[in-house]
Design an enzyme around this catalytic site. Structure first.
Site, mmCIF file in Angstrom:
data_model
loop_
_atom_site.group_PDB
_atom_site.id
_atom_site.type_symbol
_atom_site.label_atom_id
_atom_site.label_comp_id
_atom_site.label_asym_id
_atom_site.label_seq_id
_atom_site.Cartn_x
_atom_site.Cartn_y
_atom_site.Cartn_z
ATOM 1 N N ASP A 116 0.918 -1.058 0.016
ATOM 2 C CA ASP A 116 0.014 0.058 -0.040
ATOM 3 C C ASP A 116 0.827 1.404 -0.068
ATOM 4 O O ASP A 116 1.961 1.360 0.531
ATOM 5 C CB ASP A 116 -0.922 0.180 1.218
ATOM 6 C CG ASP A 116 -2.056 -1.096 1.458
ATOM 7 O OD1 ASP A 116 -2.663 -1.130 2.405
ATOM 8 O OD2 ASP A 116 -2.129 -1.977 0.192
ATOM 9 N N VAL A 326 0.559 5.748 13.575
ATOM 10 C CA VAL A 326 0.956 4.596 13.207
ATOM 11 C C VAL A 326 1.617 4.321 11.601
ATOM 12 O O VAL A 326 2.719 3.876 11.769
ATOM 13 C CB VAL A 326 -0.299 3.554 13.101
ATOM 14 C CG1 VAL A 326 0.148 1.906 12.871
ATOM 15 C CG2 VAL A 326 -0.971 3.498 14.581
HETATM 16 C C1 UD1 Z 1 -1.107 -4.468 9.807
HETATM 17 C C2 UD1 Z 1 -2.472 -4.604 8.846
HETATM 18 C C3 UD1 Z 1 -3.023 -3.046 8.393
HETATM 19 C C4 UD1 Z 1 -2.616 -1.975 9.861
HETATM 20 C C5 UD1 Z 1 -1.304 -2.162 10.581
HETATM 21 C C6 UD1 Z 1 -1.596 -1.539 11.913
HETATM 22 C C7 UD1 Z 1 -2.201 -6.536 7.754
HETATM 23 C C8 UD1 Z 1 -2.147 -7.252 6.518
HETATM 24 N N1 UD1 Z 1 -2.288 -5.308 7.751
HETATM 25 O O1 UD1 Z 1 0.044 -3.827 9.012
HETATM 26 O O2 UD1 Z 1 -3.886 -3.244 7.966
HETATM 27 O O3 UD1 Z 1 -3.063 -0.753 9.420
HETATM 28 O O4 UD1 Z 1 -1.342 -3.575 10.638
HETATM 29 O O5 UD1 Z 1 -2.867 -1.773 12.564
HETATM 30 O O6 UD1 Z 1 -2.552 -7.031 8.905
HETATM 31 N N2 UD1 Z 1 7.248 -1.009 11.393
HETATM 32 C C9 UD1 Z 1 8.609 -0.808 11.329
HETATM 33 N N3 UD1 Z 1 9.547 -1.978 11.287
HETATM 34 C C10 UD1 Z 1 8.895 -3.156 11.307
HETATM 35 C C11 UD1 Z 1 7.424 -3.534 11.229
HETATM 36 C C12 UD1 Z 1 6.634 -2.132 11.195
HETATM 37 O O7 UD1 Z 1 8.983 0.317 11.184
HETATM 38 O O8 UD1 Z 1 9.679 -3.930 11.175
HETATM 39 C C13 UD1 Z 1 6.270 0.317 11.306
HETATM 40 C C14 UD1 Z 1 5.589 0.540 10.014
HETATM 41 O O9 UD1 Z 1 6.508 1.137 9.077
HETATM 42 C C15 UD1 Z 1 4.531 1.161 10.470
HETATM 43 C C16 UD1 Z 1 4.205 0.776 11.801
HETATM 44 O O10 UD1 Z 1 5.333 -0.050 12.346
HETATM 45 O O11 UD1 Z 1 4.512 2.475 10.651
HETATM 46 C C17 UD1 Z 1 3.212 -0.278 12.142
HETATM 47 O O12 UD1 Z 1 3.293 -1.335 11.115
HETATM 48 P P1 UD1 Z 1 2.807 -2.844 11.631
HETATM 49 O O13 UD1 Z 1 1.819 -2.939 12.740
HETATM 50 O O14 UD1 Z 1 3.750 -3.920 11.337
HETATM 51 O O15 UD1 Z 1 1.531 -2.939 10.337
HETATM 52 P P2 UD1 Z 1 1.302 -4.137 9.366
HETATM 53 O O16 UD1 Z 1 1.623 -5.571 10.027
HETATM 54 O O17 UD1 Z 1 2.112 -3.857 8.117
#
Ligand code: UD1
Length: 422
Positions: A116, A326
């Site tokens: 996305d 987020v």
């Molecule tokens: C999941 C959901 C998405 C939702 C999000 C937060 C799915 C398929 N998607 O996305 O719809 O909006 O949770 O509720 O389940 N981040 C890092 N490093 C990492 C991992 C994440 O910096 O290793 C950051 C991301 O850039 C983002 C934040 O953490 O800013 C949240 O990400 P995350 O909770 O991991 O979301 P998703 O699992 O990608």
């Protein structure tokens, strides 16, 4: 290419049924990889992302059969371990196979996702966590490669309660040797659903639903059957739609307890929310009041409902501040909303929305699933006709969106865009 043509002026009334959660079922499908044999998932939504995950699993050697809302996944003794770019770029959630594959096969090679267009979404916590569990993780030619003959339990602290990192580490740790602790774990209902499925496969997980998960690795898991939990983001979308259109909708299957903060915001906006058996009702009379919203990990206000609440504030009485915590730049949608006449200004994590009496219909483009749904909602209250383009994004997460809107009294249709660039 298809578009939705939305006529403004509808008042939504009636009942709508919520299907299983996209964000849950994609991880349940990935988790099936952890055991040889046939797992069965029910209440699986008929959406594009599920079809993409089914294709990914098929390419890994699994047999995936869908019958009604049941998906049966048969996993071979030795599944493949490579997820190609052509699938991963279409669906970032493909990264969920990383943890199960490295745990099960000792090696996983997953293309780095695009996903996305909502800001940078790092994978650093996935990588750091798997490394703590003993994997060697490298990145080559656009692929993330994780290797570990057998993972070993360890303590992992997440800098942020990332949903994806929590899930990947959980799915890796269930087959690791020894005990893993994941601190500052995400607590979304989707994670609880995944834990329950893993437990029914024989995994030993403590602290389910809390921010500290304790996993005792086991030697092997067995296939299981599981009913997907209802989609709280879809339920929340219908709730906002009812308020926005000053309507009355019963959200069948929606779980109010998974949407406490969001529903409370709708009450602040003037709605009446009534819990019922197997769902909840939302009724709105008059113009909604503007509501400030701050997105946070669960149980805070979900980032996935932030675009809908922007649409709501765009026609509300008063001025609201919406803060996105987020995803750092989830504002691409704002440019589209302003094409409909909304008064929104963004600065860093904040958007200030001054409510207008009415919006005016225009062609707009969906950049992601939630933005797409929020544009359709805005179109319902805009004067004239709104064309929402790139609706494949909406199809990724909303089953039968147009049909359900029509059943609630909206004038919306889907059509093929004639051969001309938008
Ligand atoms: C999941 C959901 C998405 C939702 C999000 C937060 C799915 C398929 N998607 O996305 O719809 O909006 O949770 O509720 O389940 N981040 C890092 N490093 C990492 C991992 C994440 O910096 O290793 C950051 C991301 O850039 C983002 C934040 O953490 O800013 C949240 O990400 P995350 O909770 O991991 O979301 P998703 O699992 O990608």
């Amino acid at each position: 290419m298809e578009r939705f043509v939305v006529a403004g002026g509808a008042r939504l009334a009636g009942e709508v049924r919520v299907t299983g959660a996209k964000n849950s079922v994609l991880k349940l499908m990935a988790a099936a990889l952890l055991a040889e044999g046939t797992s069965r998932l029910t209440a699986v939504p008929d959406i594009l992302d599920v079809a993409i995950m089914a294709e990914l699993l098929s390419r890994l050697g699994c047999t995936v059969v869908r019958a009604g809302d049941t998906v049966q996944i048969t996993v071979p003794e030795r599944p493949g371990h490579e997820a190609d770019y052509d699938l991963v770029r279409r669906m970032r959630a493909s990264i969920a196979v990383l943890g199960p594959l490295v745990a099960r096969c000792g090696e996983a090679k997953v293309a780095l996702p695009g996903g996305d267009a909502i800001g940078s979404r790092g994978l650093d916590m996935h990588v750091a966590g798997l490394t703590r569990l003993g994997a060697t993780v490298t990145s080559e030619h656009g692929y993330l490669i994780a290797r570990a003959p057998r993972l070993t339990g360890a303590s992992v602290w997440l800098d942020f309660p990332s949903v994806g990192a929590t899930e990947n580490l959980l799915m890796a740790a269930v087959l690791a040797k020894g005990t893993t602790t994941i601190d500052n774990a995400a607590r979304e209902p989707d994670i609880v659903d995944l834990c329950q499925f893993l437990q029914s496969m024989g995994a030993r997980i403590g602290g389910v639903g809390t921010s500290t998960l304790e996993i005792d690795g086991v030697e092997g898991l067995h296939p299981a059957e599981h009913r997907t939990l209802p989609d709280r983001i879809v339920a929340g979308t219908w709730a906002v739609a009812a308020v926005l259109t000053r309507g009355e909708v019963f959200v069948r299957g929606g779980r109010a307890e998974h949407l406490e903060v969001a529903l409370d915001k709708l009450v602040q906006a003037g709605a009446v929310v009534t819990p019922g058996v197997d769902g909840f009702g939302v009724r709105m009379e008059g113009r909604p009041r503007a509501v400030d919203v701050v997105t946070l990990p669960y149980p805070g206000f979900p980032t996935d409902l932030q675009p809908m609440v922007l649409s709501l504030n765009a026609v509300a009485e008063g001025t609201a501040m919406v803060t996105e915590n987020v995803f750092e730049a989830r504002w691409m949608f704002v440019n589209e909303l302003t094409r409909l006449g909304a008064d929104v200004r963004t600065d860093g994590h904040h958007a200030v929305v001054r409510g207008r009496e009415r919006l005016s219909g225009a062609p707009v483009r969906a950049h992601d699933i939630r933005a797409g749904a929020a544009l359709v909602l805005a179109g319902l209250v805009a004067e004239g006709t709104t064309e929402v383009h790139d609706v494949a994004h909406i199809d990724r997460g909303y089953e039968g969106f147009v049909d359900k809107l029509v059943a609630l009294g909206a004038d919306v249709r889907r059509e093929v865009v004639p051969d001309e660039p938008f």
